[in-house]
Structures are given as C-alpha cells and as structure tokens.
Write an enzyme that holds these catalytic residues in place. Structure first.
Site, PDB file in Angstrom:
ATOM      1  N   GLU A   1      52.225  12.516  35.496  1.00 55.02           N
ATOM      2  CA  GLU A   1      52.825  13.869  35.505  1.00 55.02           C
ATOM      3  C   GLU A   1      54.265  13.558  35.012  1.00 55.02           C
ATOM      4  O   GLU A   1      54.715  12.446  34.921  1.00 55.02           O
ATOM      5  CB  GLU A   1      52.967  13.965  36.857  1.00 55.02           C
ATOM      6  CG  GLU A   1      51.756  14.754  37.727  1.00 55.02           C
ATOM      7  CD  GLU A   1      52.027  15.006  39.249  1.00 55.02           C
ATOM      8  OE1 GLU A   1      52.877  14.408  39.615  1.00 55.02           O
ATOM      9  OE2 GLU A   1      51.424  15.990  39.830  1.00 55.02           O
TER      10      GLU A   1
ATOM     11  N   GLU B   1      51.830  18.979  35.711  1.00 51.04           N
ATOM     12  CA  GLU B   1      51.723  18.764  36.958  1.00 51.04           C
ATOM     13  C   GLU B   1      50.230  18.883  37.466  1.00 51.04           C
ATOM     14  O   GLU B   1      49.372  19.597  36.693  1.00 51.04           O
ATOM     15  CB  GLU B   1      52.289  20.012  37.561  1.00 51.04           C
ATOM     16  CG  GLU B   1      52.378  20.150  38.944  1.00 51.04           C
ATOM     17  CD  GLU B   1      53.351  19.482  39.893  1.00 51.04           C
ATOM     18  OE1 GLU B   1      54.372  19.104  39.386  1.00 51.04           O
ATOM     19  OE2 GLU B   1      53.039  18.875  41.069  1.00 51.04           O
TER      20      GLU B   1
END
Ligand SMILES: [Zn+2]
Length: 470
Positions: free
Chosen positions: A170, A175
């Site tokens: 990430e 994400e």
C-alpha cells in the site's frame, strides 16, 4: 446500545446547533432535560458534549456558557471570531479526504482551507493526471512511483490466482481491502466515498477490494450475473459525490473499475473489485461538508457552494462584521426574544465592521414616544463610515417565560466602552500617544453627534411577521 445511539443522536443535534449559532452571530440553545434527576451543579455537561465542543473549538470557555433553568439546559453561544487566521466559519467535518501515505484521512478545517486555497490558485492549470505507469522498475532504485507502476500492471490483468501474493504494497497511490462478510457490497458502498475523495484530491490511485492484509488475493464471493448490477451501483455512488470547481471546466470525476476473476486451480472462485481513480482538477467531497448555520430560524446544513464561499472567498459572515455589547445584555435579549438574532442580522447585514450596542432605554432618552412593543434599541456604529449612526427599534415576540429586565447602561458609558474595546484602539499599541489624541477627538465628535443625533437617525421598525415566516 439504544442509549448509546440516542446519546450520539442528541450529541450530534446539539453540536450542529452550536456550530450553526457560532456561524450565525451567536445565540442561545435551549434544550429540554428529560432526566428528572439531572443537575448541572452535580452532573456538569457530560464527556460526550465536552469532547464534541473541544473538537469544534480551540477554547470552549471563550465561546460557550452553560446554565440550567428548571428543566431546560441553556447554552449561550458567542459569535465565532475567526481567531484561527483565515477560518471564517466553524466546521464539524469538512468531508474532504486526502491520502496520507497508506490511509485516507479527512482534512481538518485548517488543512481543508489550505487545500481549497491551493486548488483555487492552481485550479486553472492543474489538469487531471493520467494514471499510467510513470516509471518502470530500475535496478537498485525503489520509490513510490514503482509501486504505482506495479499496481497499474495488476489492474490491467484479466485473471488472478487464489492466494497469490502481490509484488507491491500500500502507498499514497494504492489501498487494499478484504471483506469476509456476506454483505461486502454494502461495506464497499460505505467506504467508497472517502477513498474516491482521497485519491481524487491527492494524486489519483488504485483501490483493490478482495486482497487481504498479507497482500494475498482472496476475492469476494459473487455470482457473475450480479456484476453488472454492482458496476452500475458503484458508478451511481461515484457520480453522486459532491464536487466543486474553481477551474470553471466542470469536469466529472475520471475513473475506471472492473471485477478481476480469481481462479483456484482453474476454477473461478471469486472476484477482486478494482478501481482506478484519477487526480481531480478541483475538490471532491465524500459527502456535503458538516457545517451549519441558522436560516429562517432553522438550523440548516450548508451546501458545498455556501461552505466554500465562506471558507475561501473574501466576503465575511455577518457574525464577523460586528461585535455586540454589552454582551450579557445581548445574550439575555436573545434568550427572551425568539428571532432576535435574525432581526439583528438583517439590520446590520450590509454594514462592514462595526459595534452594535444594545440598550432598553435610549428611545426614551432621545425623546421618542414610548412603544411597549419595542423591547430594545440597538445603536450601530460602523467603523467604515464613522459619522453614520443608526438606530434600530426591534419589535419582536417575547419568549413565554421572560426573565427579569437586566441593568441598563447609560448611552454615554456604553459609547465610551465600545470605543475602548474597538479594534482601532487595539491594533497599534506603539502609536499610543497619537492614538489617544485622535481617540479623544473622535470621542468628542461622537458626543457632539449624539447630542445632535436626530438628522442622522434612521429608524427601522421590524414587524413581528418578518421574523415568523417559518
Ligand atoms: Zn475543476
């Protein structure tokens, strides 16, 4: 559980009312106490409200006073005075998100102001950044753009393998989420607004749902026949997000999404929901900003346009234009007479900075005929045009339980006090002597004008119906 929800609901309601009064020149909030055993002296205001007020205001005591009167809890709210440079209003939540390394965070009002100013200045030249792989991996060098490039490759794949491990992590641009619940689509709809807002307001990026914390592809359990329906719902949800343009081009949020099939030993066992969001030219909100004001005697949430105008544009709120003195008298009048705040705002609406001085007796002092419907006189001294003085006669419905009349200030004392409190006196302490002389002269001039006030008075009688429209 129910109690907790009820407490939260009541807490939210009071926070909104406080926010609205702060943004609308101050006022009094009157809340009925349901708990018979409640006593302000022994119970105080409670932690929930204390925390909410603490989040809203830099110094609660400066803006709020509390009082219990029989079974009513009263909150006296002063006008927001913009003590944080540039912040003309208070906001419970901007609902503007940004990427902060690996998370999406809501911007606090100061960060939101900075962001909006930046977008306003750069809006016309900031084009949406296309999310294409900016850099390929170079030997020995690793940076954030490498993660973005790897995520772009992953997004473009057509088949994924169950439990395969991603080769990137990430970052600002990436994400990953995994929902094991059956209601995973509900969860996607809940989180989508904040992630779209965050990526669009920062630098664009990718949201992969169906990848666990260990970066393993798990997938969401879904029927292929439902994919079109979900795509449609995701699209609707993104199109509904409030946006604001400084650039005047009114572009929409640019994104693409797909469901990537996850295969376990050749069998389709789920999907990864993949979303690519481009950087937006201006501002994307997760929902309307949580900021309130009083309009037509009602607490109303600001629209995105109103909020941005108050946050960024030069025009100050009516509350910032004037100071009200004596403050105690103004607060008591607000408590006694419903709608006074709106009448006052209308009366001073077009005037720039000034001081509004309240009294219960001036009209009589000036030899005007007594009118029992007139509950107070207000003298407005505008700093922009010192010779112009006007008097407003406020004719307002008294509240059912009127309190005792408060002590009257004489006209002379009040004028003196307001001049000493004025910003002009405070601004340049190093020029004390010059100022003092000038103030003396001004004071003399004001006294003379007060002695010969009649030609400069404009009397506005505000009728009861004008404040009872709602
Ligand atoms: Zn724009």
């Amino acid at each position: 559980m129910k109690d907790r929800q009820l407490r939260k609901k009541q807490n939210d309601k009071i926070s909104r009312a406080v926010c609205a009064e702060l943004n609308s020149g101050g006022g009094v909030i009157k809340a009925e106490i349901e708990n018979e055993n409640y006593s302000f002296k022994t119970d105080g205001i409670g932690l929930d409200l204390e925390n909410s007020f603490g989040n809203l205001l830099p110094c609660v005591r400066k803006y709020l006073d509390f009082m219990q009167q029989d079974n009513y809890f009263l909150i006296f709210v002063k006008s927001w005075s913009s003590e944080i440079p540039g912040l003309k209003i208070v906001t419970l939540s901007s609902n503007l998100y940004k990427r902060d390394i690996t998370s999406a965070k809501v911007m606090d009002p100061i960060a939101a102001l900075e962001f909006l100013k930046d977008r306003k200045e750069r809006g016309e030249v900031l084009s949406p950044k296309p999310l294409s792989p900016p850099k390929r991996l170079c030997f020995g060098v690793q940076e954030e753009s490498n993660i973005e490039a790897a995520a772009a490759d992953f997004f473009n794949r057509t088949k994924l393998k169950y439990k395969e491990k991603l080769t990137f992590t990430e970052s600002t641009h990436v994400e990953m989420k995994q929902f094991s619940t059956e209601k995973w689509f509900q969860r996607i709809k809940e989180i989508l607004p904040q992630y779209v807002s965050a990526f669009a307001n920062t630098d664009g990026g990718y949201l992969f749902i169906g990848v666990n914390e260990d970066k393993q592809v798990i997938g969401l359990r879904a029927e292929s026949s439902d994919l079109d329906k979900w795509k449609g719902e995701i699209e609707t949800s993104i199109r509904k997000l409030p946006v604001y343009h400084f650039c005047g081009r009114n572009r929409e949020i640019k994104y693409s999404h797909k469901f990537l099939g996850v295969y376990d030993e050749g069998h389709l066992c789920g999907y990864v929901c993949a979303l690519k969001i481009q950087r937006f030219c201006c501002a994307v909100f997760a929902k309307e900003p949580d900021s309130w004001h009083v309009e037509d005697n009602r607490v109303r949430q600001m629209t995105v346009n109103e909020w941005i105008r108050f946050m960024v544009d030069a025009e100050p709120m009516p509350s910032e234009k004037t100071t009200y003195v004596p403050e105690a008298l103004y607060m008591k009048l607000l408590l006694q007479h419903e709608g006074l705040a709106q009448v006052v705002h209308k009366a001073v609406g077009s005037v720039h900075q000034g001081t509004l001085i309240f009294s219960r007796s001036w009209s009589l002092d000036l030899g005007l005929q007594e009118n029992e419907n007139v509950i107070c006189d207000a003298l407005l001294i505008s700093k922009d045009c010192p010779p112009t003085v006007k008097i407003c006669l406020c004719n307002i419905i008294p509240r059912p339980n009127t309190m005792k009349a408060v002590q009257r200030d004489t006209l002379k004392n009040t004028i003196e006090k307001s001049k000493c409190n004025s910003k002009q006196c405070k601004r340049n302490p190093q020029e004390d002597r010059k100022k003092l002389k000038r103030n003396e002269q001004q004071r003399e001039q004001t006294k003379q004008k007060m002695g010969d006030l009649s030609p400069n008075i404009s009397i506005i009688t505000l009728c009861t119906w004008s404040i009872c429209t709602s």
